[in-house]
Design a protein around this motif. Structure first.
Motif, PDB file in Angstrom:
ATOM      1  N   HIS A 113       0.844  -1.204   0.000  1.00 25.36           N
ATOM      2  CA  HIS A 113       0.000   0.000   0.000  1.00 25.36           C
ATOM      3  C   HIS A 113       0.876   1.250   0.000  1.00 25.36           C
ATOM      4  N   MET A 114       1.939   1.240   0.805  1.00 24.89           N
ATOM      5  CA  MET A 114       2.849   2.382   0.825  1.00 24.89           C
ATOM      6  C   MET A 114       3.478   2.596  -0.548  1.00 24.89           C
ATOM      7  N   ARG A 115       3.883   1.500  -1.187  1.00 23.48           N
ATOM      8  CA  ARG A 115       4.505   1.624  -2.505  1.00 23.48           C
ATOM      9  C   ARG A 115       3.525   2.169  -3.535  1.00 23.48           C
ATOM     10  N   ALA A 116       2.271   1.742  -3.461  1.00 20.77           N
ATOM     11  CA  ALA A 116       1.263   2.262  -4.388  1.00 20.77           C
ATOM     12  C   ALA A 116       1.091   3.764  -4.202  1.00 20.77           C
ATOM     13  N   ASP A 117       1.024   4.205  -2.960  1.00 23.24           N
ATOM     14  CA  ASP A 117       0.883   5.630  -2.683  1.00 23.24           C
ATOM     15  C   ASP A 117       2.126   6.396  -3.148  1.00 23.24           C
ATOM     16  N   THR A 118       3.288   5.783  -2.965  1.00 24.76           N
ATOM     17  CA  THR A 118       4.534   6.415  -3.391  1.00 24.76           C
ATOM     18  C   THR A 118       4.587   6.539  -4.908  1.00 24.76           C
ATOM     19  N   LEU A 119       4.183   5.491  -5.609  1.00 30.71           N
ATOM     20  CA  LEU A 119       4.202   5.541  -7.072  1.00 30.71           C
ATOM     21  C   LEU A 119       3.255   6.611  -7.583  1.00 30.71           C
ATOM     22  N   ARG A 120       2.111   6.732  -6.951  1.00 24.05           N
ATOM     23  CA  ARG A 120       1.188   7.802  -7.358  1.00 24.05           C
ATOM     24  C   ARG A 120       1.858   9.169  -7.188  1.00 24.05           C
ATOM     25  N   GLY A 121       2.553   9.366  -6.053  1.00 23.14           N
ATOM     26  CA  GLY A 121       3.248  10.628  -5.823  1.00 23.14           C
ATOM     27  C   GLY A 121       4.373  10.853  -6.814  1.00 23.14           C
ATOM     28  N   LEU A 122       5.092   9.789  -7.158  1.00 29.80           N
ATOM     29  CA  LEU A 122       6.187   9.914  -8.117  1.00 29.80           C
ATOM     30  C   LEU A 122       5.660  10.309  -9.488  1.00 29.80           C
ATOM     31  N   LEU A 123       4.619   9.632  -9.943  1.00 28.99           N
ATOM     32  CA  LEU A 123       4.067   9.938 -11.270  1.00 28.99           C
ATOM     33  C   LEU A 123       3.467  11.337 -11.304  1.00 28.99           C
ATOM     34  N   THR A 124       2.857  11.752 -10.192  1.00 34.29           N
ATOM     35  CA  THR A 124       2.308  13.110 -10.121  1.00 34.29           C
ATOM     36  C   THR A 124       3.418  14.142 -10.186  1.00 34.29           C
ATOM     37  N   ALA A 125       4.512  13.894  -9.441  1.00 36.69           N
ATOM     38  CA  ALA A 125       5.636  14.833  -9.432  1.00 36.69           C
ATOM     39  C   ALA A 125       6.288  14.931 -10.807  1.00 36.69           C
ATOM     40  N   LEU A 126       6.339  13.824 -11.526  1.00 39.09           N
ATOM     41  CA  LEU A 126       6.954  13.818 -12.858  1.00 39.09           C
ATOM     42  C   LEU A 126       5.996  14.285 -13.945  1.00 39.09           C
ATOM     43  N   ASP A 127       4.713  14.439 -13.590  1.00 38.50           N
ATOM     44  CA  ASP A 127       3.686  14.912 -14.521  1.00 38.50           C
ATOM     45  C   ASP A 127       3.686  14.072 -15.801  1.00 38.50           C
ATOM     46  N   THR A 128       3.615  12.758 -15.612  1.00 41.54           N
ATOM     47  CA  THR A 128       3.742  11.853 -16.743  1.00 41.54           C
ATOM     48  C   THR A 128       2.420  11.540 -17.429  1.00 41.54           C
ATOM     49  N   GLY A 129       1.307  11.745 -16.742  1.00 46.67           N
ATOM     50  CA  GLY A 129       0.034  11.323 -17.310  1.00 46.67           C
ATOM     51  C   GLY A 129      -0.171   9.840 -17.086  1.00 46.67           C
ATOM     52  N   PRO A 130      -1.297   9.283 -17.528  1.00 48.41           N
ATOM     53  CA  PRO A 130      -1.550   7.850 -17.342  1.00 48.41           C
ATOM     54  C   PRO A 130      -0.458   6.995 -17.979  1.00 48.41           C
ATOM     55  N   VAL A 131      -0.150   5.869 -17.332  1.00 46.19           N
ATOM     56  CA  VAL A 131       0.985   5.036 -17.737  1.00 46.19           C
ATOM     57  C   VAL A 131       0.582   3.565 -17.790  1.00 46.19           C
ATOM     58  N   VAL A 132       1.469   2.763 -18.351  1.00 47.81           N
ATOM     59  CA  VAL A 132       1.356   1.309 -18.287  1.00 47.81           C
ATOM     60  C   VAL A 132       2.106   0.844 -17.042  1.00 47.81           C
ATOM     61  N   LEU A 133       1.486   0.000 -16.234  1.00 49.09           N
ATOM     62  CA  LEU A 133       2.170  -0.584 -15.082  1.00 49.09           C
ATOM     63  C   LEU A 133       2.509  -2.032 -15.399  1.00 49.09           C
ATOM     64  N   ALA A 134       3.759  -2.405 -15.157  1.00 46.79           N
ATOM     65  CA  ALA A 134       4.222  -3.765 -15.407  1.00 46.79           C
ATOM     66  C   ALA A 134       5.084  -4.203 -14.235  1.00 46.79           C
ATOM     67  N   GLY A 135       4.774  -5.365 -13.662  1.00 49.95           N
ATOM     68  CA  GLY A 135       5.548  -5.800 -12.514  1.00 49.95           C
ATOM     69  C   GLY A 135       5.489  -7.292 -12.300  1.00 49.95           C
ATOM     70  N   GLY A 136       6.565  -7.815 -11.710  1.00 48.54           N
ATOM     71  CA  GLY A 136       6.630  -9.227 -11.398  1.00 48.54           C
ATOM     72  C   GLY A 136       6.805  -9.469  -9.926  1.00 48.54           C
ATOM     73  N   SER A 137       6.261 -10.575  -9.442  1.00 48.42           N
ATOM     74  CA  SER A 137       6.336 -10.976  -8.039  1.00 48.42           C
ATOM     75  C   SER A 137       5.730  -9.862  -7.173  1.00 48.42           C
ATOM     76  N   GLY A 138       6.474  -9.340  -6.185  1.00 50.03           N
ATOM     77  CA  GLY A 138       5.926  -8.247  -5.381  1.00 50.03           C
ATOM     78  C   GLY A 138       5.597  -7.023  -6.222  1.00 50.03           C
ATOM     79  N   GLY A 139       6.325  -6.835  -7.327  1.00 49.57           N
ATOM     80  CA  GLY A 139       6.025  -5.726  -8.223  1.00 49.57           C
ATOM     81  C   GLY A 139       4.680  -5.871  -8.901  1.00 49.57           C
ATOM     82  N   ALA A 140       4.225  -7.115  -9.080  1.00 42.51           N
ATOM     83  CA  ALA A 140       2.877  -7.328  -9.613  1.00 42.51           C
ATOM     84  C   ALA A 140       1.838  -6.872  -8.601  1.00 42.51           C
TER      85      ALA A 140
END
Length: 292
Positions: free
Chosen positions: A74-101
């Motif tokens: 949950h912390m990582r999800a919130d962090t990723l949202r903050g990172l993408l917002t700070a970078l102003d990237t717009g909607p993205v593709v998420l790809a992850g394996g194991s815990g990254g999934a």
């Protein structure tokens, strides 16, 4: 490598490629973005016409340690949202394996407007896989903090390495303190107690109906106890319209890597070495599926 501050801590990241849709690529465990096997996949996806964001999640690599959220994912999800917002990237593709999934699924559940497509593989589940996560990532830290405090934690290889990569982390751990660290670890441990209605650790099945983007799932190996085939199938049933495909690597790839590591043969086969084999499957999926 660059840094941006998110939720009171610095996050390290790197972007490969100059054009195309942005793919956020996330490994498992508490592995950093320089874990062997991850970059070849990132480079293959970039060569296929996409930009690829690699990042060190909190408590990984050069990023700051952080301790918040219902679970570490949950912390990582919130962090990723903050990172993408700070970078102003717009909607993205998420790809992850194991815990990254799991991190990618939770981000999509919590912040659906950030995601256009989702790619998942090596999804952790089952009694063994779930308990194993808690036993590996939580219990040793919890036991050490309860008996030896932060001083004891700082002697553990995991935290020693994070301090060596980022000296800030020692002060952050000491500021958190023994009692708060124990409180957080106890809360995070709860996510790894298998519960009815939770196909993946710490996430209620009913929340999967929030995932409405095209989703590709590469199923787990036939006899992989950490990423059971059954879990992949169940997740594909929970995500309406998802596509489930066979793995492009050998059925026993994960078990072979675990055995090689146990015997010290890390020069032969790292845990994520086969992930690059998924690049053609992922690129085909991204080319064929329309954006949301």
């Amino acid at each position: 490598m660059e840094f941006v501050e998110v939720n009171g801590g610095r996050i390290a990241y790197e972007i490969l490629g100059d054009t195309g849709d942005l793919i956020v690529l996330t490994p498992g465990g508490r592995f950093a973005m320089d874990i062997p096997g991850l970059r070849p996949l990132a480079e293959a996806l970039a060569a296929g016409g996409h930009r690829v964001l690699l990042w060190d999640r909190p408590n990984c690599g050069a990023s700051d340690v952080q301790f918040n959220g219902q679970s570490e994912s949950h912390m990582r999800a919130d962090t990723l949202r903050g990172l993408l917002t700070a970078l102003d990237t717009g909607p993205v593709v998420l790809a992850g394996g194991s815990g990254g999934a799991r991190d990618s699924m939770l981000t999509t559940i919590r912040y659906p407007d950030l995601v256009t497509r989702l790619v998942l593989w090596n999804i952790v589940g089952g009694i063994y896989g779930t308990f194993n996560l808690g036993a590996h990532y939580i219990l040793p830290n919890l036991q050490t903090a309860r008996t030896l405090g932060i001083d004891g934690l700082l002697r553990m290889p995991e935290w020693r390495e994070l301090v060596a990569l980022n000296p800030n982390n020692e002060a952050r751990l000491r500021e958190l303190g023994d009692d708060e660290f124990v409180k957080v670890m106890s809360r995070w441990l709860n996510a790894y107690v298998p519960k009815p209605g939770q196909t993946i650790p710490g996430v209620e099945d009913e929340l999967f109906d929030r995932i409405r983007v095209p989703t590709l799932i590469i199923r787990g190996g036939a006899h992989d106890p950490d990423h059971p085939r059954r879990t992949s199938v169940e997740v594909s049933c929970l995500i309406e319209g998802s596509t489930l495909v066979d793995p492009p690597w050998p059925e026993d790839a994960w078990e072979s890597a675990v055995r090689d590591r146990a015997h010290g043969r890390v020069d032969r086969f790292n845990l994520f070495d086969t992930w690059v084999l998924a690049a053609p499957t992922i690129l085909e999926f991204l080319a064929d599926r329309p954006r949301r």
